[in-house]
Write a protein that holds these residues in place. Sequence first.
Motif, PDB file in Angstrom:
ATOM      1  N   LEU A 109     -34.075 -91.742  35.842  1.00 53.90           N
ATOM      2  CA  LEU A 109     -33.793 -92.585  34.680  1.00 53.90           C
ATOM      3  C   LEU A 109     -34.248 -91.896  33.400  1.00 53.90           C
ATOM      4  CD1 LEU A 109     -32.757 -95.499  34.008  1.00 53.90           C
ATOM      5  CD2 LEU A 109     -35.154 -96.224  34.171  1.00 53.90           C
ATOM      6  N   ARG A 110     -35.468 -91.422  33.391  1.00 51.96           N
ATOM      7  CA  ARG A 110     -35.997 -90.774  32.181  1.00 51.96           C
ATOM      8  C   ARG A 110     -35.234 -89.489  31.860  1.00 51.96           C
ATOM      9  NH1 ARG A 110     -40.488 -93.313  30.427  1.00 51.96           N
ATOM     10  NH2 ARG A 110     -41.955 -94.261  31.917  1.00 51.96           N
ATOM     11  N   ARG A 111     -34.895 -88.726  32.874  1.00 50.05           N
ATOM     12  CA  ARG A 111     -34.162 -87.485  32.623  1.00 50.05           C
ATOM     13  C   ARG A 111     -32.767 -87.790  32.095  1.00 50.05           C
ATOM     14  NH1 ARG A 111     -35.215 -83.061  37.315  1.00 50.05           N
ATOM     15  NH2 ARG A 111     -33.976 -81.858  35.807  1.00 50.05           N
ATOM     16  N   SER A 112     -32.163 -88.882  32.546  1.00 50.01           N
ATOM     17  CA  SER A 112     -30.849 -89.280  32.037  1.00 50.01           C
ATOM     18  C   SER A 112     -30.917 -89.608  30.555  1.00 50.01           C
ATOM     19  CB  SER A 112     -30.322 -90.482  32.818  1.00 50.01           C
ATOM     20  OG  SER A 112     -30.125 -90.175  34.179  1.00 50.01           O
ATOM     21  N   TRP A 113     -31.995 -90.278  30.146  1.00 48.62           N
ATOM     22  CA  TRP A 113     -32.142 -90.676  28.749  1.00 48.62           C
ATOM     23  C   TRP A 113     -32.328 -89.485  27.810  1.00 48.62           C
ATOM     24  CZ3 TRP A 113     -36.113 -95.013  30.166  1.00 48.62           C
ATOM     25  CH2 TRP A 113     -35.415 -96.163  30.574  1.00 48.62           C
ATOM     26  N   ARG A 114     -32.733 -88.353  28.340  1.00 51.02           N
ATOM     27  CA  ARG A 114     -32.912 -87.168  27.484  1.00 51.02           C
ATOM     28  C   ARG A 114     -31.571 -86.611  27.013  1.00 51.02           C
ATOM     29  NH1 ARG A 114     -36.976 -84.087  31.631  1.00 51.02           N
ATOM     30  NH2 ARG A 114     -38.654 -85.654  31.620  1.00 51.02           N
ATOM     31  N   GLY A 115     -30.500 -86.956  27.695  1.00 50.49           N
ATOM     32  CA  GLY A 115     -29.179 -86.463  27.336  1.00 50.49           C
ATOM     33  C   GLY A 115     -28.921 -85.080  27.892  1.00 50.49           C
ATOM     34  N   GLY A 116     -27.640 -84.731  27.949  1.00 46.10           N
ATOM     35  CA  GLY A 116     -27.270 -83.416  28.450  1.00 46.10           C
ATOM     36  C   GLY A 116     -27.268 -83.368  29.959  1.00 46.10           C
ATOM     37  N   PRO A 117     -26.557 -82.456  30.542  1.00 45.96           N
ATOM     38  CA  PRO A 117     -26.459 -82.403  32.008  1.00 45.96           C
ATOM     39  C   PRO A 117     -27.747 -81.911  32.655  1.00 45.96           C
ATOM     40  CG  PRO A 117     -25.273 -80.571  31.021  1.00 45.96           C
ATOM     41  CD  PRO A 117     -25.688 -81.464  29.894  1.00 45.96           C
ATOM     42  N   PHE A 118     -28.088 -82.511  33.781  1.00 45.79           N
ATOM     43  CA  PHE A 118     -29.227 -82.066  34.578  1.00 45.79           C
ATOM     44  C   PHE A 118     -28.888 -82.263  36.047  1.00 45.79           C
ATOM     45  CE2 PHE A 118     -29.994 -86.597  34.429  1.00 45.79           C
ATOM     46  CZ  PHE A 118     -30.593 -86.888  35.655  1.00 45.79           C
ATOM     47  N   ASP A 119     -29.602 -81.523  36.879  1.00 41.84           N
ATOM     48  CA  ASP A 119     -29.468 -81.640  38.328  1.00 41.84           C
ATOM     49  C   ASP A 119     -30.778 -82.179  38.898  1.00 41.84           C
ATOM     50  OD1 ASP A 119     -26.964 -80.477  38.023  1.00 41.84           O
ATOM     51  OD2 ASP A 119     -27.716 -78.455  38.489  1.00 41.84           O
ATOM     52  N   PHE A 120     -30.660 -82.896  39.988  1.00 40.10           N
ATOM     53  CA  PHE A 120     -31.848 -83.442  40.641  1.00 40.10           C
ATOM     54  C   PHE A 120     -31.579 -83.495  42.138  1.00 40.10           C
ATOM     55  CE2 PHE A 120     -34.362 -86.885  42.443  1.00 40.10           C
ATOM     56  CZ  PHE A 120     -35.618 -86.666  41.892  1.00 40.10           C
ATOM     57  N   ALA A 121     -32.549 -83.048  42.925  1.00 36.91           N
ATOM     58  CA  ALA A 121     -32.420 -83.117  44.376  1.00 36.91           C
ATOM     59  C   ALA A 121     -33.696 -83.694  44.955  1.00 36.91           C
ATOM     60  CB  ALA A 121     -32.150 -81.728  44.952  1.00 36.91           C
ATOM     61  N   GLY A 122     -33.652 -84.947  45.356  1.00 32.79           N
ATOM     62  CA  GLY A 122     -34.802 -85.612  45.947  1.00 32.79           C
ATOM     63  C   GLY A 122     -34.449 -86.149  47.317  1.00 32.79           C
ATOM     64  N   GLU A 123     -35.376 -86.893  47.877  1.00 36.54           N
ATOM     65  CA  GLU A 123     -35.127 -87.486  49.188  1.00 36.54           C
ATOM     66  C   GLU A 123     -34.129 -88.634  49.107  1.00 36.54           C
ATOM     67  OE1 GLU A 123     -37.631 -89.618  52.851  1.00 36.54           O
ATOM     68  OE2 GLU A 123     -38.694 -88.822  51.101  1.00 36.54           O
ATOM     69  N   HIS A 124     -34.144 -89.353  47.967  1.00 36.01           N
ATOM     70  CA  HIS A 124     -33.335 -90.565  47.845  1.00 36.01           C
ATOM     71  C   HIS A 124     -32.173 -90.427  46.869  1.00 36.01           C
ATOM     72  CE1 HIS A 124     -36.257 -92.799  50.238  1.00 36.01           C
ATOM     73  NE2 HIS A 124     -37.194 -92.172  49.543  1.00 36.01           N
ATOM     74  N   TYR A 125     -32.248 -89.487  45.922  1.00 30.59           N
ATOM     75  CA  TYR A 125     -31.183 -89.313  44.940  1.00 30.59           C
ATOM     76  C   TYR A 125     -30.839 -87.832  44.796  1.00 30.59           C
ATOM     77  CZ  TYR A 125     -32.416 -94.081  43.617  1.00 30.59           C
ATOM     78  OH  TYR A 125     -32.673 -95.418  43.640  1.00 30.59           O
ATOM     79  N   ARG A 126     -29.552 -87.574  44.636  1.00 32.75           N
ATOM     80  CA  ARG A 126     -29.082 -86.236  44.335  1.00 32.75           C
ATOM     81  C   ARG A 126     -28.107 -86.330  43.170  1.00 32.75           C
ATOM     82  NH1 ARG A 126     -26.129 -81.911  48.447  1.00 32.75           N
ATOM     83  NH2 ARG A 126     -25.832 -80.258  46.888  1.00 32.75           N
ATOM     84  N   ILE A 127     -28.412 -85.608  42.102  1.00 35.27           N
ATOM     85  CA  ILE A 127     -27.618 -85.670  40.880  1.00 35.27           C
ATOM     86  C   ILE A 127     -27.125 -84.271  40.560  1.00 35.27           C
ATOM     87  CG2 ILE A 127     -27.569 -86.411  38.466  1.00 35.27           C
ATOM     88  CD1 ILE A 127     -28.344 -88.651  40.428  1.00 35.27           C
ATOM     89  N   ASP A 128     -25.856 -84.179  40.219  1.00 36.34           N
ATOM     90  CA  ASP A 128     -25.258 -82.896  39.852  1.00 36.34           C
ATOM     91  C   ASP A 128     -24.608 -83.055  38.479  1.00 36.34           C
ATOM     92  OD1 ASP A 128     -24.085 -80.424  39.704  1.00 36.34           O
ATOM     93  OD2 ASP A 128     -22.674 -80.737  41.347  1.00 36.34           O
ATOM     94  N   GLY A 129     -25.269 -82.518  37.444  1.00 33.24           N
ATOM     95  CA  GLY A 129     -24.724 -82.584  36.088  1.00 33.24           C
ATOM     96  C   GLY A 129     -24.771 -83.971  35.494  1.00 33.24           C
ATOM     97  N   GLY A 130     -25.845 -84.727  35.771  1.00 34.95           N
ATOM     98  CA  GLY A 130     -25.960 -86.085  35.252  1.00 34.95           C
ATOM     99  C   GLY A 130     -26.568 -86.132  33.864  1.00 34.95           C
ATOM    100  N   GLY A 131     -26.703 -87.331  33.345  1.00 32.85           N
ATOM    101  CA  GLY A 131     -27.319 -87.518  32.039  1.00 32.85           C
ATOM    102  C   GLY A 131     -26.375 -88.163  31.051  1.00 32.85           C
ATOM    103  N   LEU A 132     -26.957 -88.835  30.047  1.00 29.57           N
ATOM    104  CA  LEU A 132     -26.151 -89.415  28.982  1.00 29.57           C
ATOM    105  C   LEU A 132     -25.540 -88.297  28.136  1.00 29.57           C
ATOM    106  CD1 LEU A 132     -28.534 -92.287  27.775  1.00 29.57           C
ATOM    107  CD2 LEU A 132     -26.674 -92.416  29.441  1.00 29.57           C
ATOM    108  N   SER A 133     -24.537 -88.645  27.357  1.00 29.63           N
ATOM    109  CA  SER A 133     -23.866 -87.632  26.538  1.00 29.63           C
ATOM    110  C   SER A 133     -24.781 -87.073  25.460  1.00 29.63           C
ATOM    111  CB  SER A 133     -22.605 -88.227  25.907  1.00 29.63           C
ATOM    112  OG  SER A 133     -22.926 -89.354  25.110  1.00 29.63           O
ATOM    113  N   GLY A 134     -25.766 -87.869  25.061  1.00 32.20           N
ATOM    114  CA  GLY A 134     -26.754 -87.423  24.088  1.00 32.20           C
ATOM    115  C   GLY A 134     -28.052 -88.157  24.335  1.00 32.20           C
ATOM    116  N   PRO A 135     -29.156 -87.693  23.740  1.00 28.88           N
ATOM    117  CA  PRO A 135     -30.442 -88.351  23.966  1.00 28.88           C
ATOM    118  C   PRO A 135     -30.424 -89.809  23.493  1.00 28.88           C
ATOM    119  CG  PRO A 135     -30.736 -86.210  22.918  1.00 28.88           C
ATOM    120  CD  PRO A 135     -29.265 -86.517  22.863  1.00 28.88           C
ATOM    121  N   LEU A 136     -31.065 -90.678  24.251  1.00 30.92           N
ATOM    122  CA  LEU A 136     -31.221 -92.066  23.852  1.00 30.92           C
ATOM    123  C   LEU A 136     -32.319 -92.136  22.802  1.00 30.92           C
ATOM    124  CD1 LEU A 136     -30.415 -95.024  24.277  1.00 30.92           C
ATOM    125  CD2 LEU A 136     -32.104 -95.154  26.112  1.00 30.92           C
TER     126      LEU A 136
END
Length: 361
Positions: free
Chosen positions: A144-171
């Motif tokens: 959630l916090r990384r999404s609010w920073r804006g811009g694409p990010f990747d995340f690989a955890g036990e429960h969530y996997r994100i490829d190029g996620g994030g808001l279009s710009g910082p909240l």
Amino acid sequence: MTFHWFLPTSGDGDQVGAATVTAGAARHARAATVGYLTEVARAAEAGGFTALLTPVGSGCPDPWIVCAAVAQHTERIGLLVAVRAGFALPTLVAQQAEAFQAVSGGRLALNVVTGGDPTEQRAYGDFLDHDARYARTGEFIEVLRRSWRGGPFDFAGEHYRIDGGGLSGPLADPPPVYLGGASPAAEAVAARQADAYLMWGEPPAAIATRVARVRARAAEHGRTLRTGLRLHVIARHTAAEAWAEADRLRAGMSPERIAAAQARFGRMDSVGQARMTALHGGGSGRLTVATNLWAGIGLVREGAGTALVGSYAEVAARIDEYARSGVDEFILSGWPHREEAERVGAEVLPRVTALRVAVPH
């Protein structure tokens, strides 16, 4: 010190009602229409409260939708929206938060709820055990916090996997994140991820111990952590009047309703719920568990099960005592919520302020 109120989205009345379930709940004489909830919100706003906590669960409407509606009829008060981690992807919740900030004028705070009733969790389609749910919550907040920073990010955890996620710009105004829970797993996540750690009302000595422990854990991560306490309030001009009101509320709890509620609480794996039950032992023989602290609410209500009972001056003194134990924020409530918001705002909060001014801490 910050004070919040509670928004009774499952309905309201003059008896102790459940907050998030329908089974065993008291009959709600006032339906939770947008009109009535707005009355509660405006009373809290006028009374000096900062935000409104809303519940989430099978027995209450979706808090995002309800709070978005109430926000359109209020001016300043914040909306502390409950979000059940695991029931929606954190990347979607990040978008919802962005939209809510836009339509409310930046009045959102998030209460991330992990869940403590396995039966209810399974009814929603969630089969994780207690500690796994908190591990997921930790990842949820991180994404959630990384999404609010804006811009694409990747995340690989036990429960969530994100490829190029994030808001279009910082909240620009990311909401503060609140998290409750009494287990070691809950404290660990709060220490690493939350802005504020919430507890249900226990005797001041127990709260002081918990505050010190969770802040020490946060310090290990180089963080500071605010703490909050969830309590009901039964305050009147005299102590006798207040305790008479507590007796009236207790008289409205039938033995059958108490037995059904305690059976339901007993199946939960929530450490916080177990601590609430331990205060009264499932019966009504000894309900005053500390000075002005009454555990009768927890005979029938899930979650926060204690109330401060006494004169306005006594209740203010107990709040001040909790503040001296390290509590920064208080989430209060009472039945009916509209009238009690007016009463507590007019009679209790000014007395707390006077105590803090008279004896700086």
